[in-house]
Scaffold this motif. Structure first.
Motif, PDB file in Angstrom:
ATOM      1  N   PHE A  23      21.306  22.993  48.483  1.00 16.92           N
ATOM      2  CA  PHE A  23      22.520  23.654  48.004  1.00 16.92           C
ATOM      3  C   PHE A  23      23.749  22.873  48.443  1.00 16.92           C
ATOM      4  N   GLY A  24      23.560  21.636  48.828  1.00 14.61           N
ATOM      5  CA  GLY A  24      24.665  20.767  49.185  1.00 14.61           C
ATOM      6  C   GLY A  24      25.036  20.785  50.652  1.00 14.61           C
ATOM      7  N   GLY A  25      24.375  21.597  51.468  1.00  9.53           N
ATOM      8  CA  GLY A  25      24.679  21.654  52.890  1.00  9.53           C
ATOM      9  C   GLY A  25      26.098  22.118  53.184  1.00  9.53           C
ATOM     10  N   VAL A  26      26.668  22.932  52.283  1.00 10.09           N
ATOM     11  CA  VAL A  26      28.051  23.391  52.460  1.00 10.09           C
ATOM     12  C   VAL A  26      28.116  24.539  53.465  1.00 10.09           C
ATOM     13  N   GLU A  27      29.283  24.727  54.044  1.00 10.25           N
ATOM     14  CA  GLU A  27      29.494  25.838  54.974  1.00 10.25           C
ATOM     15  C   GLU A  27      29.602  27.126  54.175  1.00 10.25           C
ATOM     16  N   ILE A  28      28.815  28.142  54.569  1.00  7.85           N
ATOM     17  CA  ILE A  28      28.827  29.404  53.822  1.00  7.85           C
ATOM     18  C   ILE A  28      29.450  30.548  54.613  1.00  7.85           C
ATOM     19  N   GLY A  29      29.892  30.274  55.821  1.00  8.63           N
ATOM     20  CA  GLY A  29      30.557  31.323  56.577  1.00  8.63           C
ATOM     21  C   GLY A  29      30.502  31.060  58.067  1.00  8.63           C
ATOM     22  N   GLU A  30      31.036  32.015  58.807  1.00  6.45           N
ATOM     23  CA  GLU A  30      31.018  31.959  60.260  1.00  6.45           C
ATOM     24  C   GLU A  30      30.527  33.286  60.794  1.00  6.45           C
ATOM     25  N   THR A  31      29.873  33.242  61.945  1.00  9.81           N
ATOM     26  CA  THR A  31      29.377  34.469  62.545  1.00  9.81           C
ATOM     27  C   THR A  31      29.475  34.376  64.063  1.00  9.81           C
ATOM     28  N   PRO A  32      29.808  35.476  64.731  1.00  9.33           N
ATOM     29  CA  PRO A  32      29.919  35.449  66.189  1.00  9.33           C
ATOM     30  C   PRO A  32      28.593  35.807  66.871  1.00  9.33           C
ATOM     31  N   ALA A  33      28.376  35.267  68.056  1.00  9.22           N
ATOM     32  CA  ALA A  33      27.224  35.631  68.884  1.00  9.22           C
ATOM     33  C   ALA A  33      27.497  35.184  70.311  1.00  9.22           C
ATOM     34  N   VAL A  46      25.975  35.370  50.188  1.00  9.61           N
ATOM     35  CA  VAL A  46      27.153  34.797  49.540  1.00  9.61           C
ATOM     36  C   VAL A  46      26.924  34.771  48.033  1.00  9.61           C
ATOM     37  N   THR A  47      28.008  34.665  47.278  1.00 10.73           N
ATOM     38  CA  THR A  47      27.862  34.538  45.832  1.00 10.73           C
ATOM     39  C   THR A  47      27.754  33.056  45.474  1.00 10.73           C
ATOM     40  N   LEU A  48      27.156  32.793  44.326  1.00 11.52           N
ATOM     41  CA  LEU A  48      27.024  31.414  43.864  1.00 11.52           C
ATOM     42  C   LEU A  48      28.404  30.812  43.584  1.00 11.52           C
ATOM     43  N   ARG A  49      29.353  31.666  43.240  1.00 13.26           N
ATOM     44  CA  ARG A  49      30.723  31.197  43.000  1.00 13.26           C
ATOM     45  C   ARG A  49      31.303  30.562  44.264  1.00 13.26           C
ATOM     46  N   GLU A  50      31.005  31.140  45.423  1.00 14.26           N
ATOM     47  CA  GLU A  50      31.529  30.609  46.681  1.00 14.26           C
ATOM     48  C   GLU A  50      30.949  29.229  46.984  1.00 14.26           C
ATOM     49  N   LEU A  51      29.724  28.956  46.521  1.00 14.07           N
ATOM     50  CA  LEU A  51      29.107  27.651  46.764  1.00 14.07           C
ATOM     51  C   LEU A  51      29.564  26.596  45.769  1.00 14.07           C
ATOM     52  N   THR A  52      29.737  27.010  44.499  1.00 16.78           N
ATOM     53  CA  THR A  52      29.991  26.031  43.442  1.00 16.78           C
ATOM     54  C   THR A  52      31.411  26.061  42.888  1.00 16.78           C
ATOM     55  N   ASN A  53      32.191  27.073  43.244  1.00 19.80           N
ATOM     56  CA  ASN A  53      33.536  27.284  42.693  1.00 19.80           C
ATOM     57  C   ASN A  53      33.515  27.480  41.177  1.00 19.80           C
ATOM     58  N   ASP A  54      32.395  27.979  40.647  1.00 23.02           N
ATOM     59  CA  ASP A  54      32.250  28.286  39.228  1.00 23.02           C
ATOM     60  C   ASP A  54      32.380  29.797  39.070  1.00 23.02           C
ATOM     61  N   ILE A  55      33.502  30.249  38.508  1.00 20.99           N
ATOM     62  CA  ILE A  55      33.786  31.680  38.433  1.00 20.99           C
ATOM     63  C   ILE A  55      32.796  32.437  37.540  1.00 20.99           C
ATOM     64  N   THR A  56      32.113  31.738  36.636  1.00 15.56           N
ATOM     65  CA  THR A  56      31.143  32.409  35.771  1.00 15.56           C
ATOM     66  C   THR A  56      29.878  32.802  36.535  1.00 15.56           C
ATOM     67  N   ILE A  79      16.242  32.638  51.181  1.00 20.97           N
ATOM     68  CA  ILE A  79      15.196  33.661  51.181  1.00 20.97           C
ATOM     69  C   ILE A  79      15.210  34.512  49.908  1.00 20.97           C
ATOM     70  N   GLY A  80      16.191  34.308  49.034  1.00 21.34           N
ATOM     71  CA  GLY A  80      16.191  35.058  47.784  1.00 21.34           C
ATOM     72  C   GLY A  80      17.545  35.094  47.117  1.00 21.34           C
ATOM     73  N   HIS A  81      17.543  35.587  45.884  1.00 21.51           N
ATOM     74  CA  HIS A  81      18.792  35.774  45.156  1.00 21.51           C
ATOM     75  C   HIS A  81      18.664  37.017  44.294  1.00 21.51           C
ATOM     76  N   SER A  82      19.780  37.540  43.843  1.00 20.69           N
ATOM     77  CA  SER A  82      19.774  38.696  42.941  1.00 20.69           C
ATOM     78  C   SER A  82      21.085  38.738  42.173  1.00 20.69           C
ATOM     79  N   PHE A  83      21.082  39.519  41.096  1.00 20.43           N
ATOM     80  CA  PHE A  83      22.305  39.755  40.339  1.00 20.43           C
ATOM     81  C   PHE A  83      22.971  41.013  40.890  1.00 20.43           C
ATOM     82  N   THR A  84      24.278  41.101  40.740  1.00 21.26           N
ATOM     83  CA  THR A  84      24.969  42.316  41.140  1.00 21.26           C
ATOM     84  C   THR A  84      24.593  43.436  40.176  1.00 21.26           C
ATOM     85  N   ARG A  85      24.620  44.655  40.664  1.00 25.39           N
ATOM     86  CA  ARG A  85      24.231  45.799  39.832  1.00 25.39           C
ATOM     87  C   ARG A  85      25.161  45.982  38.638  1.00 25.39           C
TER      88      ARG A  85
END
Length: 188
Positions: A23-33, A46-56, A79-85
C-alpha cells in the motif's frame, strides 16, 4: 478520594502507524502507548481516500493490524476491507434485487481470505438467476485468487480491478447495475 500522582497521558509516547509496502508504506495515523508491546494487535481503520487521495474511494474502509514496532514506528498488516453502510444502501433500489455471495478463497501463496461480493440488478431477478449469478462471482474470484499472490490480490480487490470483469460475466445472465467486492477478511 482519588490518588494524586503522575498523569497517565504523560507517560505515553506517540507511535506512527505505517501501512504495508504493497500500500506504499505510507503513514496511516498515530497512536499513543506507554510501551511498544501494548501496540501489538491494535487495529487501525482508514479509508482508501486517505491512502490514495482519490475522493471517489471515500466509501472503502481498510483495516490494518499492528504486528511489529521498530523505534517510534509501528508496522501493520492488512486484515480486511469493507464498504461503508451508506454506500451499500445508496445502491439498493425498489423493484431490484441485491445479491450477496460470501465464500472463502486461497491465494497462490496459500493465504485464506473470506470474500463478500455483491450485485445489484436493474429489475427483480428470479431465484434461479440469483443462484447462477452467485456461482459466476464465486468461480471468477476463486480462479483469480488461485493464480495471484496475496499482496497483488488485495491491491486488485481494494482498487476494484476485478469488478468490471465480474460485471461483464454476470451481465450475460441478467441486467445488472453494479457488481463489486464489498468486503474481505483475512482468515488465520
Amino acid at each position: 478520594m482519588a490518588k494524586k500522582g503522575m498523569d497517565a497521558w504523560r507517560a505515553k509516547s506517540w507511535y506512527t502507524v505505517v501501512a504495508p509496502d504493497y500500500f506504499g508504506g505510507v503513514e496511516i495515523g498515530e497512536t499513543p502507548a506507554d510501551s511498544p508491546e501494548k501496540l501489538l494487535g491494535r487495529v487501525i481503520e482508514v479509508t482508501l481516500r486517505e491512502l490514495t487521495n482519490d475522493i471517489t474511494k471515500q466509501h472503502v474502509k481498510l483495516k490494518f493490524q499492528i504486528d511489529r514496532v521498530n523505534g517510534e514506528r509501528a508496522y501493520s498488516k492488512f486484515i480486511g476491507h469493507s464498504f461503508t453502510r451508506d454506500y451499500v444502501r445508496s445502491k439498493v433500489r425498489r423493484g431490484t434485487t441485491r445479491i450477496d455471495a460470501i465464500f472463502d478463497v486461497k491465494t497462490a501463496d496459500g493465504k485464506k481470505i473470506r470474500v463478500s461480493a455483491i450485485a445489484f440488478t436493474r429489475y427483480r431477478a428470479k431465484t434461479s438467476q440469483e443462484d447462477e449469478m452467485r456461482s459466476i462471482m464465486r468461480e471468477y474470484i476463486t480462479e483469480e485468487a488461485s493464480k495471484t499472490k496475496f499482496e497483488d490480490f488485495v491491491r486488485k480487490v481494494v482498487g476494484g480491478e476485478y469488478n468490471k470483469e465480474m460485471e461483464e460475466r454476470v451481465r450475460k445472465i441478467f441486467p445488472v447495475r453494479a457488481v463489486e467486492i464489498r468486503k474481505t477478511k483475512v482468515l488465520k
